[in-house]
Design an enzyme around this catalytic site. Structure first.
Site, PDB file in Angstrom:
ATOM      1  N   HIS A 269      35.917 -14.547  41.235  1.00 53.27           N
ATOM      2  CA  HIS A 269      36.983 -14.834  40.276  1.00 53.27           C
ATOM      3  C   HIS A 269      38.358 -15.027  40.921  1.00 53.27           C
ATOM      4  O   HIS A 269      39.098 -15.907  40.532  1.00 53.27           O
ATOM      5  CB  HIS A 269      37.044 -13.670  39.287  1.00 53.27           C
ATOM      6  CG  HIS A 269      38.031 -13.833  38.181  1.00 53.27           C
ATOM      7  ND1 HIS A 269      37.961 -14.865  37.275  1.00 53.27           N
ATOM      8  CD2 HIS A 269      39.117 -13.082  37.813  1.00 53.27           C
ATOM      9  CE1 HIS A 269      38.951 -14.762  36.397  1.00 53.27           C
ATOM     10  NE2 HIS A 269      39.676 -13.699  36.716  1.00 53.27           N
TER      11      HIS A 269
ATOM     12  N   GLU B  92      43.614  -4.482  28.861  1.00 51.62           N
ATOM     13  CA  GLU B  92      42.554  -4.866  29.804  1.00 51.62           C
ATOM     14  C   GLU B  92      42.288  -3.714  30.758  1.00 51.62           C
ATOM     15  O   GLU B  92      43.056  -2.745  30.813  1.00 51.62           O
ATOM     16  CB  GLU B  92      42.957  -6.134  30.573  1.00 51.62           C
ATOM     17  CG  GLU B  92      42.929  -7.375  29.692  1.00 51.62           C
ATOM     18  CD  GLU B  92      43.290  -8.654  30.410  1.00 51.62           C
ATOM     19  OE1 GLU B  92      43.572  -8.625  31.610  1.00 51.62           O
ATOM     20  OE2 GLU B  92      43.294  -9.699  29.739  1.00 51.62           O
TER      21      GLU B  92
ATOM     22  N   GLN C  96      42.513 -16.689  30.548  1.00 50.25           N
ATOM     23  CA  GLN C  96      42.216 -16.283  29.170  1.00 50.25           C
ATOM     24  C   GLN C  96      43.078 -15.110  28.724  1.00 50.25           C
ATOM     25  O   GLN C  96      43.898 -15.213  27.818  1.00 50.25           O
ATOM     26  CB  GLN C  96      40.730 -15.901  29.058  1.00 50.25           C
ATOM     27  CG  GLN C  96      39.798 -17.074  29.249  1.00 50.25           C
ATOM     28  CD  GLN C  96      38.336 -16.713  28.984  1.00 50.25           C
ATOM     29  OE1 GLN C  96      37.998 -15.564  28.736  1.00 50.25           O
ATOM     30  NE2 GLN C  96      37.466 -17.700  29.062  1.00 50.25           N
ATOM     31  N   GLY C  97      42.848 -13.949  29.373  1.00 52.26           N
ATOM     32  CA  GLY C  97      43.378 -12.671  28.881  1.00 52.26           C
ATOM     33  C   GLY C  97      44.871 -12.663  28.663  1.00 52.26           C
ATOM     34  O   GLY C  97      45.364 -12.337  27.578  1.00 52.26           O
TER      35      GLY C  97
ATOM     36  N   ARG D  82      43.012  -6.547  42.554  1.00 52.76           N
ATOM     37  CA  ARG D  82      44.064  -6.952  41.610  1.00 52.76           C
ATOM     38  C   ARG D  82      43.843  -6.330  40.236  1.00 52.76           C
ATOM     39  O   ARG D  82      42.739  -6.345  39.698  1.00 52.76           O
ATOM     40  CB  ARG D  82      44.063  -8.467  41.469  1.00 52.76           C
ATOM     41  CG  ARG D  82      45.032  -8.982  40.405  1.00 52.76           C
ATOM     42  CD  ARG D  82      45.003 -10.488  40.344  1.00 52.76           C
ATOM     43  NE  ARG D  82      43.753 -10.974  39.839  1.00 52.76           N
ATOM     44  CZ  ARG D  82      43.549 -11.394  38.590  1.00 52.76           C
ATOM     45  NH1 ARG D  82      44.537 -11.352  37.708  1.00 52.76           N
ATOM     46  NH2 ARG D  82      42.388 -11.860  38.225  1.00 52.76           N
TER      47      ARG D  82
ATOM     48  N   GLU E 214      48.087 -17.747  43.698  1.00 50.69           N
ATOM     49  CA  GLU E 214      46.861 -17.158  44.255  1.00 50.69           C
ATOM     50  C   GLU E 214      46.702 -17.439  45.749  1.00 50.69           C
ATOM     51  O   GLU E 214      46.045 -16.676  46.466  1.00 50.69           O
ATOM     52  CB  GLU E 214      45.647 -17.677  43.462  1.00 50.69           C
ATOM     53  CG  GLU E 214      44.401 -16.861  43.711  1.00 50.69           C
ATOM     54  CD  GLU E 214      43.309 -17.126  42.682  1.00 50.69           C
ATOM     55  OE1 GLU E 214      43.614 -17.540  41.545  1.00 50.69           O
ATOM     56  OE2 GLU E 214      42.135 -16.899  43.039  1.00 50.69           O
TER      57      GLU E 214
ATOM     58  N   ARG F 279      38.120  -3.634  37.657  1.00 48.16           N
ATOM     59  CA  ARG F 279      37.024  -4.597  37.794  1.00 48.16           C
ATOM     60  C   ARG F 279      36.027  -4.317  38.905  1.00 48.16           C
ATOM     61  O   ARG F 279      34.842  -4.599  38.766  1.00 48.16           O
ATOM     62  CB  ARG F 279      37.620  -5.968  38.102  1.00 48.16           C
ATOM     63  CG  ARG F 279      38.079  -6.605  36.873  1.00 48.16           C
ATOM     64  CD  ARG F 279      38.578  -7.954  37.131  1.00 48.16           C
ATOM     65  NE  ARG F 279      39.328  -8.262  35.935  1.00 48.16           N
ATOM     66  CZ  ARG F 279      40.143  -9.269  35.809  1.00 48.16           C
ATOM     67  NH1 ARG F 279      40.313 -10.088  36.805  1.00 48.16           N
ATOM     68  NH2 ARG F 279      40.766  -9.472  34.691  1.00 48.16           N
TER      69      ARG F 279
ATOM     70  N   HIS G 220      34.662 -11.059  38.826  1.00 49.18           N
ATOM     71  CA  HIS G 220      34.886 -10.662  37.434  1.00 49.18           C
ATOM     72  C   HIS G 220      33.555 -10.147  36.899  1.00 49.18           C
ATOM     73  O   HIS G 220      32.520 -10.783  37.092  1.00 49.18           O
ATOM     74  CB  HIS G 220      35.382 -11.852  36.608  1.00 49.18           C
ATOM     75  CG  HIS G 220      36.015 -11.438  35.318  1.00 49.18           C
ATOM     76  ND1 HIS G 220      35.284 -10.897  34.285  1.00 49.18           N
ATOM     77  CD2 HIS G 220      37.302 -11.461  34.898  1.00 49.18           C
ATOM     78  CE1 HIS G 220      36.111 -10.610  33.282  1.00 49.18           C
ATOM     79  NE2 HIS G 220      37.333 -10.944  33.626  1.00 49.18           N
TER      80      HIS G 220
ATOM     81  N   GLY H 141      49.672 -25.829  39.215  1.00 49.08           N
ATOM     82  CA  GLY H 141      49.398 -24.694  38.335  1.00 49.08           C
ATOM     83  C   GLY H 141      50.702 -23.956  38.066  1.00 49.08           C
ATOM     84  O   GLY H 141      51.808 -24.487  38.286  1.00 49.08           O
TER      85      GLY H 141
END
Ligand code: FAD
Ligand code: SIN
Length: 528
Positions: A347, A112, A46-47, A382, A371, A286, A240, A13
């Site tokens: 998430h 966000e 995504q974001g 986070r 992560e 979140r 999430h 990743g």
């Protein structure tokens, strides 16, 4: 015969690949990855990436937002490092060829939850795909980098494998590489490395409902724990607030950026509820939004709430969220006209393998980034889009220290090959799949968004039983990736439960019904 490389990287990743590109300028690199090379959490992000990229924003504000989300547990020095070095790392990514969304030539910066400014660099709603594509294209055909797909890292090699008795208190434990299972021919290879990077990502699969792909089984934390590295803050699991509620959607994420663009949350009765929970409404951090949704579902006995952005211009919605739009349509939901049914899902893992400001773990020669690591950036929660950033910053910093270490270390030639005598092929796959399913249910039901001592004790007992059964089975069976993943998931579940039992307060993502308040004396990291 053992394979020898300067750097062994476990995971492909953002953390693994960005480290590899820099390390390969100085030595040989082997990247082992358990599926196809692009299959990672990174690929589904995504974001975007949070970074201060224009003069109307400031690193002080980014720092402050990170500290507020982290609920008193962030390491301020680490936050400083990340917000200051982050923009340089994002520019590097752009120089490597990443195409982020621009308007009139300038980066379009999204918003966000928890951010006081628009600072999310993104590629529409498929940022991770663009990041992974860019990094893989830089890695491809590099003469110093070899990628091994379908290679599952089983165990980190340490002094334990040389016959030394080690405990969690032993000083100077050293990592010499890893034992790796090649799924292509079922062989187990010894990979000796002068420096090893754990970049294995998170553990969302430990929960029944998760936005994470199947690879996220916490292998890195479990391996590091067994190798006696220090693990921290595992109770802080981020849920999430908005994953798509549909039996076949596999908890597909509906980005927080949808709320950033004006999306509102409604209960099934059509009432907007966030204003009565937090003055930041839908853009509260979140943990607050996920708990509010959980509360609505429990109060009303509903299965989902709605996320509604249909009041916005149709073309804008499709322009900003092409992937989400298409995926929702596939399930019969047109987000330009209808609200989207959503529920929270596991998430992100805020805790992990403890690292210093240079990505060094408590084991010599072992580095961690992304992560899998607990750097101190996130604290108890986070801030959105801070994780891709964290991986870029610490892979860069770790690579510099790993080079120094590599220059003074040698391969350890006395490492024995993996011993699998006395084992047979696993005959009963059902035992593995049943225990995996049971573990995920236990974690979802008892160690979720809202916890209590009673639920945690129950989860501990159930998990211990699964641990005993699985260890017994593991000792008798030949290696399979499925069995190793189950073993790792149980280890991670154990770490989450034990850490949660140790924290007698509610802070950030850890909310306890029997300790509802924040307790100043508990304001410290949790180590198992
Ligand atoms: P990953 O990208 O998960 O890579 C882990 C790698 O390790 C994979 O290649 C995997 O196959 C490999 N691996 C694991 N175990 C083994 C093993 N035993 N042997 C060999 N290989 C192994 N964060 C943001 O900042 N912004 C976002 O917009 C955002 N959106 C997200 C959306 C979704 C749907 C998800 C799931 C996460 C999102 N996140 C986001 C979080 C972010 O994507 C991850 O935290 C980040 O990508 C982790 O990167 P990583 O390199 O540490 O791990
Ligand atoms: C999202 O797009 O909502 C995910 C962002 C993140 O996890 O940081």
């Amino acid at each position: 015969m053992a394979k020898k490389v300067d750097y062994l990287i476990i995971g492909s990743g953002i953390a693994g690949l960005s480290f590899a590109i820099k390390a390969a300028e100085k030595g040989t690199v082997a990247i082992v990855t358990k599926k196809e090379r692009a299959e990672s959490n990174t690929n589904y992000a995504q974001g975007g990436i949070a970074a201060v990229m224009n003069k109307t924003d400031s690193v002080e504000d980014h720092k402050n937002d990170t500290l507020i989300a982290g609920a008193g547990l962030c390491d301020e020095d680490i936050v400083d490092i990340v917000v200051n070095e982050g923009p340089i790392r994002v520019r590097e990514l752009i120089e490597m060829g990443a195409h982020f969304t621009r308007e009139e030539g300038k980066l379009h910066l999204g918003r966000e939850g928890g951010h006081s400014a628009n600072r999310i660099v993104h590629a529409a709603d498929a940022t991770g795909y663009e990041v992974e594509r860019t990094l893989l294209s830089n890695v491809a055909n590099h003469p110093n980098i070899e990628i091994f797909e379908h290679h599952f890292a089983l165990e980190l090699i340490t002094d334990h494998h040389l016959g030394r008795h080690i405990t969690r208190l032993s000083p100077d434990i050293t990592c010499y590489g890893a034992y790796v299972f090649d799924e292509n021919d079922n062989s187990i290879e010894t990979v000796l490395a002068k420096a090893t990077l754990l970049a294995t990502g998170g553990a969302g699969q430990v929960y029944l409902h998760s936005t994470n792909p199947g690879i996220a089984t916490g292998d890195g934390v479990a391996m590091a724990y067994r190798a006696k590295a220090r693990i921290a803050n595992m109770e802080f699991v981020q849920f999430h607030p908005t994953s798509l509620y549909h039996p076949e959607a596999n908890s597909f994420l509906i980005s927080e950026a949808v709320r950033g663009e004006g999306g509102i949350l409604l209960n099934k009765g059509g009432d907007r509820f966030m204003p009565s929970y937090d003055e930041r409404e839908e853009l509260a951090p979140r943990d607050i939004v996920a708990r509010a949704i959980d509360d609505q579902l429990k109060q009303r006995g509903d299965d989902y709430v709605y996320l509604d952005i249909s009041h916005r211009n149709k073309d804008d919605i499709i322009h900003h969220f092409p992937t989400i739009y298409k995926t929702c349509l596939k399930f019969g939901i047109d987000m330009t006209t209808d609200p989207i049914p959503v529920v929270p899902a596991a998430h992100y893992q805020c805790g992990g393998v403890l690292t210093d400001p240079y990505g060094r773990t408590t084991i010599r020669g072992l580095y961690a980034s992304g992560e899998v690591a607990c750097t101190g950036l996130h604290g108890a929660n986070r801030l959105a889009s801070n994780s891709l950033l964290e991986a870029l910053v610490f892979s860069h910093r770790a690579e510099a220290k790993a080079l120094e270490y590599r220059n003074e270390s040698m391969w350890n030639e006395s490492v024995p090959d993996w011993d699998d005598s006395g084992t047979a092929r696993p005959q009963e796959w059902v035992l593995i799949s049943h225990n995996r399913e049971e573990l995920r249910r236990v974690m979802w039901n008892y160690v979720g968004i809202v916890r209590s001592s009673l639920r945690l004790d129950r989860a501990f007992r159930r998990t211990h039983l699964l641990f005993e059964e699985t260890e017994n089975y593991y000792r008798r069976s030949a290696i399979s990736a499925g069995l190793c993943e189950l073993r790792n998931m149980i280890a991670v579940a154990y770490l989450i439960i034990r850490s949660a039992q140790m924290r007698r307060e509610s802070r950030g993502l850890h909310y306890m019904l029997d300790y509802k308040e924040l307790v100043e004396a508990e304001r410290r990291p949790t180590f198992v």
